[in-house]
Design an enzyme around this catalytic site. Sequence first.
Site, PDB file in Angstrom:
ATOM      1  N   GLU A 166      10.058   0.349   8.359  1.00  0.00           N
ATOM      2  CA  GLU A 166       8.907   1.203   8.033  1.00  0.00           C
ATOM      3  C   GLU A 166       8.329   1.925   9.251  1.00  0.00           C
ATOM      4  O   GLU A 166       7.182   1.677   9.653  1.00  0.00           O
ATOM      5  CB  GLU A 166       7.817   0.372   7.346  1.00  0.00           C
ATOM      6  CG  GLU A 166       8.253  -0.211   6.019  1.00  0.00           C
ATOM      7  CD  GLU A 166       7.145  -0.991   5.321  1.00  0.00           C
ATOM      8  OE1 GLU A 166       6.038  -1.116   5.898  1.00  0.00           O
ATOM      9  OE2 GLU A 166       7.385  -1.478   4.198  1.00  0.00           O
ATOM     10  N   GLU A 362      12.245  -4.746   0.392  1.00  0.00           N
ATOM     11  CA  GLU A 362      10.955  -5.392   0.139  1.00  0.00           C
ATOM     12  C   GLU A 362      10.413  -4.909  -1.194  1.00  0.00           C
ATOM     13  O   GLU A 362      10.425  -3.715  -1.490  1.00  0.00           O
ATOM     14  CB  GLU A 362       9.911  -5.058   1.217  1.00  0.00           C
ATOM     15  CG  GLU A 362      10.133  -5.685   2.564  1.00  0.00           C
ATOM     16  CD  GLU A 362       9.008  -5.360   3.543  1.00  0.00           C
ATOM     17  OE1 GLU A 362       7.859  -5.091   3.082  1.00  0.00           O
ATOM     18  OE2 GLU A 362       9.266  -5.368   4.752  1.00  0.00           O
TER      19      GLU A 362
END
Length: 460
Positions: A166, A362
């Site tokens: 991320e 995720e």
Amino acid sequence: MSSLRFPENFLWGAATAAYQIEGAARDDGRGPSIWDTFSRTPGRVHQGHTGDVACDHYHRYAEDVALMAELGLRAYRFSIAWPRIQPDGTGPVNPRGLDFYDRLVDALLARGIDPIVTLYHWDLPQSLGDRGGWTNRDTAEHFATYAAATYGRLGDRVDVWTTLNEPWCSAYLGYGSGVHAPGEQDPAAAFTAVHHLLLGHGLAARALRAAGARTVGITLNPADVRPADGSSAADAAAVRLVDGLHNRIFLDPLLAGGYPEDVLEHVGRIVEPTFVRDGDEKLIAAPIDLLGINYYQPTYVAGRPDGAGGGGAYPGTDGAVEFLPPVGPLTDMGWMVEPAGLTRLLERIATDYPGVPLLITENGAAYPDKPGVDSPGGPSQVLDTDRIAYLEGHLRAAHEAISRGVDLRGYLVWSLLDNFEWAEGYRRRFGIVHVDYLTQRRTPKSSARWYQEVISRNGL
């Protein structure tokens, strides 16, 4: 609901991150990270919580791996703590830091669990932070050196390597809004960090390939950006702007050869992008074998001349975009639950950037879980039915994407354990396993047993 089966060899697993679970912040030569510093800064993290102990996974990894095996996990995604490998971010490698990951990888393989390595999940060595962190181009070069050193120890047993987790969060939340480490609020720095993170990915990927890595990828948290009013031209323009800042600024250089012109034009209103040098985009665009997708909630926006914008997390949107508050059932993070957003997102990426296998790295939800009264002859129960509903809805959404032709290879639940949830400290629980932070007792929640059955039947 109808039963669903996932493709043969679909990869089922769970994910964690080093600073969130390992603890042992000063053990075996580990140096300080920007999150050690940030969490010790008053007012930054809920009640001054730190990752000093966290889930004590550093000392309890064998217990945790045994629990993974009990649940039937086929894969475990974990991150390497750069400050354990190079305490100052550069210079000699700390063998004791690598020893820990040696032990962890061997324990996983002994249980038939595939290790998936993330090289950077936000815990930058503080010494590099002192030199500008990701606003300093040198950090990208140092990252590649660290990646090669780590591969040199673990590459004979780890097949899947992802560079960054991320980078949107690292850049925008770390340097734009300041809600994550290092806590800066500078839009120019945020855009500079975006590029240097991507450059670091490109350099690290090249180093990994040169060392013999077979599967190299990166993990993003792309947003499913939706208009408040599908018939509004202003809302469509807001979607385009936010999509550019959240998605295309990462996806296009990685998978389409370079930054999109409209995004560079927007960046240029804030900072001249002189940090993008000749050859950078070619390096960043080198083919990858896997794209990790982290998804939690959609993003709804409207075009408003007086919009509050996204603050530092979306530099330059103030006065142009309104980010709508979430509606409907919310998680404990205040996040909207909309599984259909995952289907749309996976389809969009597969259509716009074809040819790259996808992995959900995720997906999960925080809820205020508490152990119940001990059942006769058994451990305490944590009945997290909201989490089960969340996970089932998103697995059905993932299956729908597969049925529409998306090359989705697996699903990793976030997270294996309750843990340090960054600026939220320990008050938000994402784990399918409950952790009592005083005793470090692990208790599989109902969601863990449900997920165990999902894996066993390869479906719902």
